[in-house]
Design a protein around this motif. Structure first.
Motif, PDB file in Angstrom:
ATOM      1  N   VAL A  76       0.864  -1.177   0.000  1.00  0.00           N
ATOM      2  CA  VAL A  76       0.000   0.000   0.000  1.00  0.00           C
ATOM      3  C   VAL A  76       0.901   1.227   0.000  1.00  0.00           C
ATOM      4  O   VAL A  76       1.729   1.390   0.899  1.00  0.00           O
ATOM      5  CB  VAL A  76      -0.934   0.004   1.234  1.00  0.00           C
ATOM      6  N   VAL A  77       0.735   2.063  -1.025  1.00  0.00           N
ATOM      7  CA  VAL A  77       1.520   3.294  -1.131  1.00  0.00           C
ATOM      8  C   VAL A  77       0.555   4.448  -0.885  1.00  0.00           C
ATOM      9  O   VAL A  77      -0.240   4.809  -1.751  1.00  0.00           O
ATOM     10  CB  VAL A  77       2.179   3.422  -2.521  1.00  0.00           C
ATOM     11  N   GLU A  78       0.609   4.993   0.318  1.00  0.00           N
ATOM     12  CA  GLU A  78      -0.352   6.018   0.744  1.00  0.00           C
ATOM     13  C   GLU A  78       0.321   6.933   1.746  1.00  0.00           C
ATOM     14  O   GLU A  78       0.849   6.453   2.755  1.00  0.00           O
ATOM     15  CB  GLU A  78      -1.573   5.337   1.371  1.00  0.00           C
ATOM     16  N   ASP A  79       0.304   8.244   1.478  1.00  0.00           N
ATOM     17  CA  ASP A  79       0.972   9.179   2.377  1.00  0.00           C
ATOM     18  C   ASP A  79       0.068   9.698   3.497  1.00  0.00           C
ATOM     19  O   ASP A  79       0.550  10.341   4.421  1.00  0.00           O
ATOM     20  CB  ASP A  79       1.602  10.334   1.608  1.00  0.00           C
ATOM     21  N   GLU A  80      -1.212   9.412   3.464  1.00  0.00           N
ATOM     22  CA  GLU A  80      -2.110   9.780   4.561  1.00  0.00           C
ATOM     23  C   GLU A  80      -2.183   8.600   5.526  1.00  0.00           C
ATOM     24  O   GLU A  80      -2.752   7.548   5.202  1.00  0.00           O
ATOM     25  CB  GLU A  80      -3.496  10.136   4.044  1.00  0.00           C
ATOM     26  N   ALA A  81      -1.601   8.781   6.699  1.00  0.00           N
ATOM     27  CA  ALA A  81      -1.468   7.682   7.663  1.00  0.00           C
ATOM     28  C   ALA A  81      -2.808   7.048   8.023  1.00  0.00           C
ATOM     29  O   ALA A  81      -2.906   5.827   8.156  1.00  0.00           O
ATOM     30  CB  ALA A  81      -0.769   8.174   8.924  1.00  0.00           C
TER      31      ALA A  81
END
Length: 120
Positions: free
Chosen positions: A5-10
């Motif tokens: 999963v590549v996601e910058d919103e924790a």
């Protein structure tokens, strides 16, 4: 089965990781395009769920670089970019599917399974 999963919103990353892990997948999350490239080139990753709005490298650039390197792991784009041009561009660059935020987890799960099946 290993999913990245590549996601910058924790908060979103945690929700997706928890949900997918609860369905028996081994899931790793990264927050940057650089990390996505490093992990995405690993042959042990079976599916990438990729946000486009990353701080360091745009997700479409990450996808393009993976494809340029010959890495054809299934990629499901999960992003807030819902305008008509973005899904088309993502699919042209090499994504297997495209899901806009906000999203229903069940739809993410079904689309992810479909991406995995298509590569078998």
């Amino acid at each position: 089965m290993t999913l990245l999963v590549v996601e910058d919103e924790a908060r979103i990353a945690s929700f997706v990781v928890k949900g997918l892990s609860g369905h028996g997948y081994e899931v790793e999350a990264v927050a940057t395009g650089g990390e996505a490239l490093a992990r995405g080139l690993d042959r042990a990753v079976d599916l990438i769920i990729l946000d486009l709005g990353l701080a360091d490298i745009d997700g479409l650039d990450v996808l393009g670089r993976l494809r340029d390197e010959g890495r054809w792991v299934p990629v499901l784009i999960l992003t807030a970019r819902a305008q008509a041009e973005y899904p088309a561009e993502g699919l042209l660059v090499g994504a297997d599917d495209y899901l806009a935020k906000p999203f229903a987890f069940d739809e993410l799960l079904v689309r992810g399974r479909a991406c995995l099946r298509a590569r078998d």
